[in-house]
Write an enzyme that holds these catalytic residues in place. Structure first.
Site, PDB file in Angstrom:
ATOM      1  N   THR A 172      -3.224 -65.005  27.357  1.00 37.51           N
ATOM      2  CA  THR A 172      -3.329 -64.460  25.995  1.00 37.51           C
ATOM      3  C   THR A 172      -3.714 -65.553  24.992  1.00 37.51           C
ATOM      4  O   THR A 172      -3.420 -66.743  25.214  1.00 37.51           O
ATOM      5  CB  THR A 172      -1.964 -63.851  25.592  1.00 37.51           C
ATOM      6  OG1 THR A 172      -1.914 -63.689  24.184  1.00 37.51           O
ATOM      7  CG2 THR A 172      -0.788 -64.735  25.994  1.00 37.51           C
ATOM      8  N   ASP A 173      -4.300 -65.132  23.872  1.00 34.38           N
ATOM      9  CA  ASP A 173      -4.621 -66.087  22.794  1.00 34.38           C
ATOM     10  C   ASP A 173      -3.348 -66.644  22.147  1.00 34.38           C
ATOM     11  O   ASP A 173      -3.393 -67.657  21.461  1.00 34.38           O
ATOM     12  CB  ASP A 173      -5.510 -65.443  21.726  1.00 34.38           C
ATOM     13  CG  ASP A 173      -4.839 -64.284  20.986  1.00 34.38           C
ATOM     14  OD1 ASP A 173      -3.805 -63.764  21.465  1.00 34.38           O
ATOM     15  OD2 ASP A 173      -5.354 -63.877  19.930  1.00 34.38           O
ATOM     16  N   GLU A 174      -2.199 -65.975  22.373  1.00 35.67           N
ATOM     17  CA  GLU A 174      -0.968 -66.390  21.693  1.00 35.67           C
ATOM     18  C   GLU A 174      -0.477 -67.761  22.138  1.00 35.67           C
ATOM     19  O   GLU A 174       0.329 -68.389  21.455  1.00 35.67           O
ATOM     20  CB  GLU A 174       0.125 -65.330  21.882  1.00 35.67           C
ATOM     21  CG  GLU A 174      -0.307 -63.990  21.333  1.00 35.67           C
ATOM     22  CD  GLU A 174       0.825 -62.992  21.136  1.00 35.67           C
ATOM     23  OE1 GLU A 174       1.972 -63.423  20.979  1.00 35.67           O
ATOM     24  OE2 GLU A 174       0.540 -61.788  21.140  1.00 35.67           O
ATOM     25  N   TYR A 220       7.872 -65.335  24.448  1.00 34.78           N
ATOM     26  CA  TYR A 220       6.792 -64.673  25.200  1.00 34.78           C
ATOM     27  C   TYR A 220       5.623 -65.647  25.394  1.00 34.78           C
ATOM     28  O   TYR A 220       5.197 -65.927  26.526  1.00 34.78           O
ATOM     29  CB  TYR A 220       6.308 -63.393  24.483  1.00 34.78           C
ATOM     30  CG  TYR A 220       4.943 -62.913  24.961  1.00 34.78           C
ATOM     31  CD1 TYR A 220       4.771 -62.428  26.259  1.00 34.78           C
ATOM     32  CD2 TYR A 220       3.815 -62.967  24.133  1.00 34.78           C
ATOM     33  CE1 TYR A 220       3.519 -62.005  26.718  1.00 34.78           C
ATOM     34  CE2 TYR A 220       2.567 -62.554  24.577  1.00 34.78           C
ATOM     35  CZ  TYR A 220       2.424 -62.075  25.865  1.00 34.78           C
ATOM     36  OH  TYR A 220       1.189 -61.661  26.321  1.00 34.78           O
ATOM     37  N   LYS A 259       4.022 -67.524  28.803  1.00 34.21           N
ATOM     38  CA  LYS A 259       2.612 -67.349  29.210  1.00 34.21           C
ATOM     39  C   LYS A 259       1.924 -68.726  29.284  1.00 34.21           C
ATOM     40  O   LYS A 259       1.165 -68.996  30.209  1.00 34.21           O
ATOM     41  CB  LYS A 259       1.863 -66.426  28.234  1.00 34.21           C
ATOM     42  CG  LYS A 259       2.307 -64.974  28.234  1.00 34.21           C
ATOM     43  CD  LYS A 259       2.048 -64.229  29.531  1.00 34.21           C
ATOM     44  CE  LYS A 259       0.583 -64.020  29.845  1.00 34.21           C
ATOM     45  NZ  LYS A 259       0.412 -63.149  31.046  1.00 34.21           N
TER      46      LYS A 259
HETATM   47  N1  LIG Z   1      -1.543 -56.253  25.251  1.00 31.50           N
HETATM   48  C1  LIG Z   1      -2.263 -57.251  24.750  1.00 31.50           C
HETATM   49  O1  LIG Z   1      -2.724 -57.171  23.615  1.00 31.50           O
HETATM   50  C2  LIG Z   1      -2.583 -58.471  25.603  1.00 31.50           C
HETATM   51  C3  LIG Z   1      -3.509 -59.390  25.122  1.00 31.50           C
HETATM   52  C4  LIG Z   1      -3.840 -60.503  25.918  1.00 31.50           C
HETATM   53  C5  LIG Z   1      -3.246 -60.658  27.164  1.00 31.50           C
HETATM   54  N2  LIG Z   1      -2.336 -59.747  27.603  1.00 31.50           N
HETATM   55  C6  LIG Z   1      -1.759 -59.953  28.948  1.00 31.50           C
HETATM   56  O2  LIG Z   1      -2.255 -58.897  29.764  1.00 31.50           O
HETATM   57  C7  LIG Z   1      -1.286 -58.551  30.752  1.00 31.50           C
HETATM   58  C8  LIG Z   1      -0.999 -57.061  30.688  1.00 31.50           C
HETATM   59  O3  LIG Z   1      -0.526 -56.728  29.384  1.00 31.50           O
HETATM   60  P1  LIG Z   1      -0.181 -55.219  28.997  1.00 31.50           P
HETATM   61  O4  LIG Z   1      -0.300 -55.109  27.514  1.00 31.50           O
HETATM   62  O5  LIG Z   1      -0.935 -54.280  29.870  1.00 31.50           O
HETATM   63  O6  LIG Z   1       1.355 -55.184  29.376  1.00 31.50           O
HETATM   64  P2  LIG Z   1       2.285 -53.951  29.769  1.00 31.50           P
HETATM   65  O7  LIG Z   1       3.639 -54.363  29.292  1.00 31.50           O
HETATM   66  O8  LIG Z   1       1.706 -52.673  29.288  1.00 31.50           O
HETATM   67  O9  LIG Z   1       2.242 -53.929  31.367  1.00 31.50           O
HETATM   68  C9  LIG Z   1       2.873 -54.911  32.151  1.00 31.50           C
HETATM   69  C10 LIG Z   1       3.001 -54.357  33.555  1.00 31.50           C
HETATM   70  O10 LIG Z   1       3.592 -55.369  34.378  1.00 31.50           O
HETATM   71  C11 LIG Z   1       4.593 -54.766  35.197  1.00 31.50           C
HETATM   72  N3  LIG Z   1       5.587 -55.795  35.525  1.00 31.50           N
HETATM   73  C12 LIG Z   1       6.397 -56.488  34.665  1.00 31.50           C
HETATM   74  N4  LIG Z   1       7.191 -57.329  35.357  1.00 31.50           N
HETATM   75  C13 LIG Z   1       6.864 -57.188  36.667  1.00 31.50           C
HETATM   76  C14 LIG Z   1       7.339 -57.795  37.859  1.00 31.50           C
HETATM   77  N5  LIG Z   1       8.295 -58.722  37.832  1.00 31.50           N
HETATM   78  N6  LIG Z   1       6.779 -57.415  39.031  1.00 31.50           N
HETATM   79  C15 LIG Z   1       5.809 -56.462  39.087  1.00 31.50           C
HETATM   80  N7  LIG Z   1       5.326 -55.850  37.979  1.00 31.50           N
HETATM   81  C16 LIG Z   1       5.853 -56.209  36.787  1.00 31.50           C
HETATM   82  C17 LIG Z   1       5.184 -53.662  34.323  1.00 31.50           C
HETATM   83  O11 LIG Z   1       5.867 -52.697  35.108  1.00 31.50           O
HETATM   84  C18 LIG Z   1       3.931 -53.122  33.655  1.00 31.50           C
HETATM   85  O12 LIG Z   1       3.321 -52.123  34.432  1.00 31.50           O
HETATM   86  C19 LIG Z   1      -0.059 -59.427  30.464  1.00 31.50           C
HETATM   87  O13 LIG Z   1      -0.080 -60.528  31.319  1.00 31.50           O
HETATM   88  C20 LIG Z   1      -0.247 -59.869  29.025  1.00 31.50           C
HETATM   89  O14 LIG Z   1       0.374 -61.112  28.783  1.00 31.50           O
HETATM   90  C21 LIG Z   1      -1.984 -58.654  26.844  1.00 31.50           C
END
Ligand SMILES: NC(=O)c1ccc[n+]([C@@H]2O[C@H](COP(=O)([O-])OP(=O)(O)OC[C@H]3O[C@@H](n4cnc5c(N)ncnc54)[C@H](O)[C@@H]3O)[C@@H](O)[C@H]2O)c1
Length: 332
Positions: free
Chosen positions: A122-124, A147, A151
């Site tokens: 993530t950009d964070e 968080y 990451k």
């Molecule tokens: N949402 C954003 O804006 C954003 C932006 C940049 C990067 N990201 C990254 O993208 C990825 C997905 O983000 P998202 O928004 O879809 O998140 P989300 O919270 O919607 O989904 C996360 C998924 O991971 C699963 N999970 C969590 N812990 C687990 C474990 N120990 N074992 C197996 N599965 C597990 C959860 O059940 C869920 O299905 C993350 O790594 C996040 O850091 C998100």
């Protein structure tokens, strides 16, 4: 190609799985997810009977399962993470467990079986960009909350595995995503859901924080592009350059829903809140030709109307804790 997708039942992972099987119907995906917060099995209803799709309920920290699937795969894409900043402030432990130890576990399998590992970051991790130029991939990591710190730790582990063990890996650092199937606790769905119930819409600390938004399909297309054209060992920023304050986003949503602006309620700020996130994505564009395709206002309108049409999807998830105006004060 055979892919192991981890965390593919959440918001972005499920968009990746649906999109990948649409554009590459001959590829096979095994999706491993422990169905914790952020997940909803309904997100993958449209492909649940696809012959090339298999779901396994397990934790990414279970090295034996991960290793068995990784052995049979060509690429591992890890979306699995604890993702809500507010929850990480209230209770950081699961963030350390999944985001750090979980990434370690998946990395070990990538190393053992010599598979390409895509680390979705993530950009964070760059921290606050207030009064600074947009961050490039060379900038230092300066995370501000548990968080982003977990990451960033994962990013460093990935980098170390490339240098020490020579594993094949690509790190992606994307800005804030939005679109259908996003869990109700995140800013855009929470605003839509609270407004549709005529509840006050909380704005943390006046809403002047700037985030750079990208439609989720642009993000998952970028990841697919990097699987094909990305260079191992490299990190790529991903953004669609839509830098907007939280207040403007909320005002736009209320306008689209024809709700009064006085639903907005200013609440105290999140501790450690970053004022601005901003990254430069020239590298991925130059290296691969990927470009964001979706226009912000149009995609926001489609997202609002998806939530308006899909009450059945969000009603069971949108409890009082999830919609809380200051979730970092909740005991998760
Ligand atoms: N949402 C954003 O804006 C954003 C932006 C940049 C990067 N990201 C990254 O993208 C990825 C997905 O983000 P998202 O928004 O879809 O998140 P989300 O919270 O919607 O989904 C996360 C998924 O991971 C699963 N999970 C969590 N812990 C687990 C474990 N120990 N074992 C197996 N599965 C597990 C959860 O059940 C869920 O299905 C993350 O790594 C996040 O850091 C998100």
């Amino acid at each position: 190609m055979k892919l192991l997708v981890c965390g593919g039942v959440g918001f972005i992972g499920s968009a990746f799985v649906r999109n990948h099987l649409k554009i590459k119907p001959k590829d096979a995906i095994t999706n491993l997810d422990n169905l914790t917060i952020g997940s909803n099995i309904q997100n993958l209803k449209e492909i649940e009977n696809n012959q090339n799709y298999k779901f396994i309920k397990d934790d990414i920290r279970n090295q034996e399962t991960i290793s068995n699937i990784a052995k049979e795969s060509d690429v591992i894409v890890n979306f699995a993470a604890e993702t809500h900043v507010d929850r990480s402030i209230s209770n950081p432990k699961p963030f350390v467990e999944t985001n750090v130890l979980g990434t370690y576990s998946v990395l070990e399998s990538a190393r053992k079986h010599d598979k390409l590992f895509i680390h979705v970051s993530t950009d964070e991790i760059y921290g606050d960009a207030e009064n600074k130029e947009s961050f490039t991939e060379h900038d230092i990591l300066k995370p501000s909350n548990p968080y982003s710190a977990t990451k960033a730790s994962a990013d460093l582990l990935v980098e170390s595995y490339h240098r020490t063990y020579g594993i094949k890996c690509i790190t992606t650092r994307c800005t804030n995503n939005f679109g259908p199937f996003q869990f109700p606790e995140k800013l855009i769905p929470k605003t839509i859901i609270r407004a549709s119930k005529n509840l006050r819409v909380p704005l943390y600390g006046g809403g002047s924080q700037v985030r750079s938004w990208i439609y989720v399909l642009d993000h998952v297309e970028a990841i697919d592009t990097l699987i094909e054209k990305g260079k191992s060992g490299e990190t790529y920023n991903i953004t669609a350059w839509n830098e907007i304050t939280n207040r403007i986003i909320v005002e736009k949503i209320l306008n689209l829903m024809k709700k009064p602006q006085d639903l907005i309620e200013n609440v105290g700020d999140r501790p450690g809140h970053d004022k601005r996130y901003s990254i430069d994505a020239s590298k991925i564009i130059k290296a691969t030709g990927w470009k964001p395709r979706y226009q912000f206002d149009q995609a926001l309108q489609e997202t609002v109307s998806w939530y308006q049409k899909n009450h059945d999807w969000w009603e069971p998830l949108a409890d009082e804790k999830t919609l809380h105006p200051q979730p970092w004060t909740v005991n998760w």
